[in-house]
Write a protein that holds these residues in place. Sequence first.
Motif, PDB file in Angstrom:
ATOM      1  N   PHE A   1       0.214  19.337   2.459  1.00  0.00           N
ATOM      2  CA  PHE A   1      -0.044  17.935   2.786  1.00  0.00           C
ATOM      3  C   PHE A   1      -0.756  17.232   1.638  1.00  0.00           C
ATOM      4  O   PHE A   1      -0.419  16.100   1.276  1.00  0.00           O
TER       5      PHE A   1
ATOM      6  N   ALA B   1       1.679  16.397  -1.017  1.00  0.00           N
ATOM      7  CA  ALA B   1       2.595  15.308  -0.665  1.00  0.00           C
ATOM      8  C   ALA B   1       1.894  13.955  -0.626  1.00  0.00           C
ATOM      9  O   ALA B   1       2.496  12.928  -0.952  1.00  0.00           O
ATOM     10  N   PHE B   2       0.600  13.945  -0.237  1.00  0.00           N
ATOM     11  CA  PHE B   2      -0.154  12.692  -0.111  1.00  0.00           C
ATOM     12  C   PHE B   2      -1.515  12.848  -0.792  1.00  0.00           C
ATOM     13  O   PHE B   2      -2.553  12.924  -0.128  1.00  0.00           O
TER      14      PHE B   2
ATOM     15  N   SER C   1       9.023  17.016   9.940  1.00  0.00           N
ATOM     16  CA  SER C   1       9.840  17.962   9.188  1.00  0.00           C
ATOM     17  C   SER C   1       9.115  19.286   8.972  1.00  0.00           C
ATOM     18  O   SER C   1       9.682  20.369   9.173  1.00  0.00           O
ATOM     19  N   THR C   2       7.848  19.207   8.591  1.00  0.00           N
ATOM     20  CA  THR C   2       7.092  20.413   8.262  1.00  0.00           C
ATOM     21  C   THR C   2       6.846  21.286   9.483  1.00  0.00           C
ATOM     22  O   THR C   2       7.056  22.502   9.446  1.00  0.00           O
TER      23      THR C   2
ATOM     24  N   GLN D   1      -0.887  24.234   6.558  1.00  0.00           N
ATOM     25  CA  GLN D   1      -0.121  23.189   5.870  1.00  0.00           C
ATOM     26  C   GLN D   1      -1.002  22.233   5.069  1.00  0.00           C
ATOM     27  O   GLN D   1      -0.495  21.268   4.494  1.00  0.00           O
TER      28      GLN D   1
ATOM     29  N   ALA E   1       5.619   7.466   6.718  1.00  0.00           N
ATOM     30  CA  ALA E   1       5.904   8.575   5.802  1.00  0.00           C
ATOM     31  C   ALA E   1       5.183   9.842   6.238  1.00  0.00           C
ATOM     32  O   ALA E   1       5.749  10.942   6.197  1.00  0.00           O
ATOM     33  N   VAL E   2       3.928   9.697   6.678  1.00  0.00           N
ATOM     34  CA  VAL E   2       3.155  10.852   7.147  1.00  0.00           C
ATOM     35  C   VAL E   2       3.785  11.441   8.408  1.00  0.00           C
ATOM     36  O   VAL E   2       3.907  12.660   8.552  1.00  0.00           O
TER      37      VAL E   2
ATOM     38  N   GLN F   1       6.941  11.322   9.369  1.00  0.00           N
ATOM     39  CA  GLN F   1       8.172  12.022   9.017  1.00  0.00           C
ATOM     40  C   GLN F   1       7.868  13.361   8.349  1.00  0.00           C
ATOM     41  O   GLN F   1       8.567  14.358   8.583  1.00  0.00           O
ATOM     42  N   TRP F   2       6.817  13.402   7.532  1.00  0.00           N
ATOM     43  CA  TRP F   2       6.456  14.652   6.850  1.00  0.00           C
ATOM     44  C   TRP F   2       6.026  15.710   7.854  1.00  0.00           C
ATOM     45  O   TRP F   2       6.471  16.865   7.786  1.00  0.00           O
ATOM     46  N   TRP F   3       5.169  15.329   8.799  1.00  0.00           N
ATOM     47  CA  TRP F   3       4.714  16.303   9.795  1.00  0.00           C
ATOM     48  C   TRP F   3       5.858  16.728  10.712  1.00  0.00           C
ATOM     49  O   TRP F   3       5.945  17.900  11.103  1.00  0.00           O
TER      50      TRP F   3
END
Length: 290
Positions: A114, A117-118, A284-285, A110, A277-278, A280-282
């Motif tokens: 990542f 996204a960031f 979901s991913t 990932q 935000a990080v 929530q991203w992890w």
Amino acid sequence: MTWMPLPALRTFVEVARLASFKKAADSLNVTPTAVSHQIRKLEEQLGIALFERHVRRISLTREGARLYPVLDEAFGRIGEALETVRRDASQSSLVVAATMAVSTFWIGPQVRAFRAAFPELGCRILASDDVVDLSGGDADLAVRFQRDSDPNLESFDLAPGRFAPVAAPSLDPQSLQETPLLAFEWASPHPEAPDWERWWRSAGLGRLNSGRIVWFSDEAHAVQAAMGGQGALLANLSLLGRELATGVLQRLDGPVISYGQFRLVRPRGRKSSVQEAVWQWWCSTLSGRA
């Protein structure tokens, strides 16, 4: 509305909290005279007395007692807001802790997504089968496989543990009785943790010769050996979803043992907008990956 000077209000909160002009002066790193001046000036502007002065002590008046909790909460919220802004400004990198296996089969694939996204946030993968101390700041978040959740950490369930034999497609799935059996040592052994003997009994295959088992000190190398056709591994199917879907590994016939849970965890407490935000991203991913 008449605005009161913030230094005087802050001084009032400290005096009320400590019930002492001298202790408040020490806390604020000013002289007791300066504290007395600030309180007297504030009382004059408000037109009320905030403290009752006794010979060796002070106490809040009724008006002071009404004012103190409101101002104390307000200054607390100001402090939290300033800390959030500071963290947002200083958050330039993220440390994600995971076992060697999770780092290899979940986190590593990932990295490109990542970064997309960031793009302004650096990322370090701390791959270790030891439990990383999140409260000590060694990592911002971690993926852990747990039997029971840790009440001291905020957690998000990613996938349940489901254990069954897997092997490379080159291995004859009908030859499990003769195939080398691969296994890995649990970092934190538990009597209920799945093992070959338990699975063998569940499958009704009789008595297992434990001398057939080849042990690996970590899960990642055991999986790589199975992918290389070296034997059948009693593996966590949730960990190897992509490898099973693409045919790199195949699941062999037999029972599935349910045990444990993959969780994304982090320390409790207020988080910056970047950290949230990080997270929530992890969530979901990785839940999608599992």
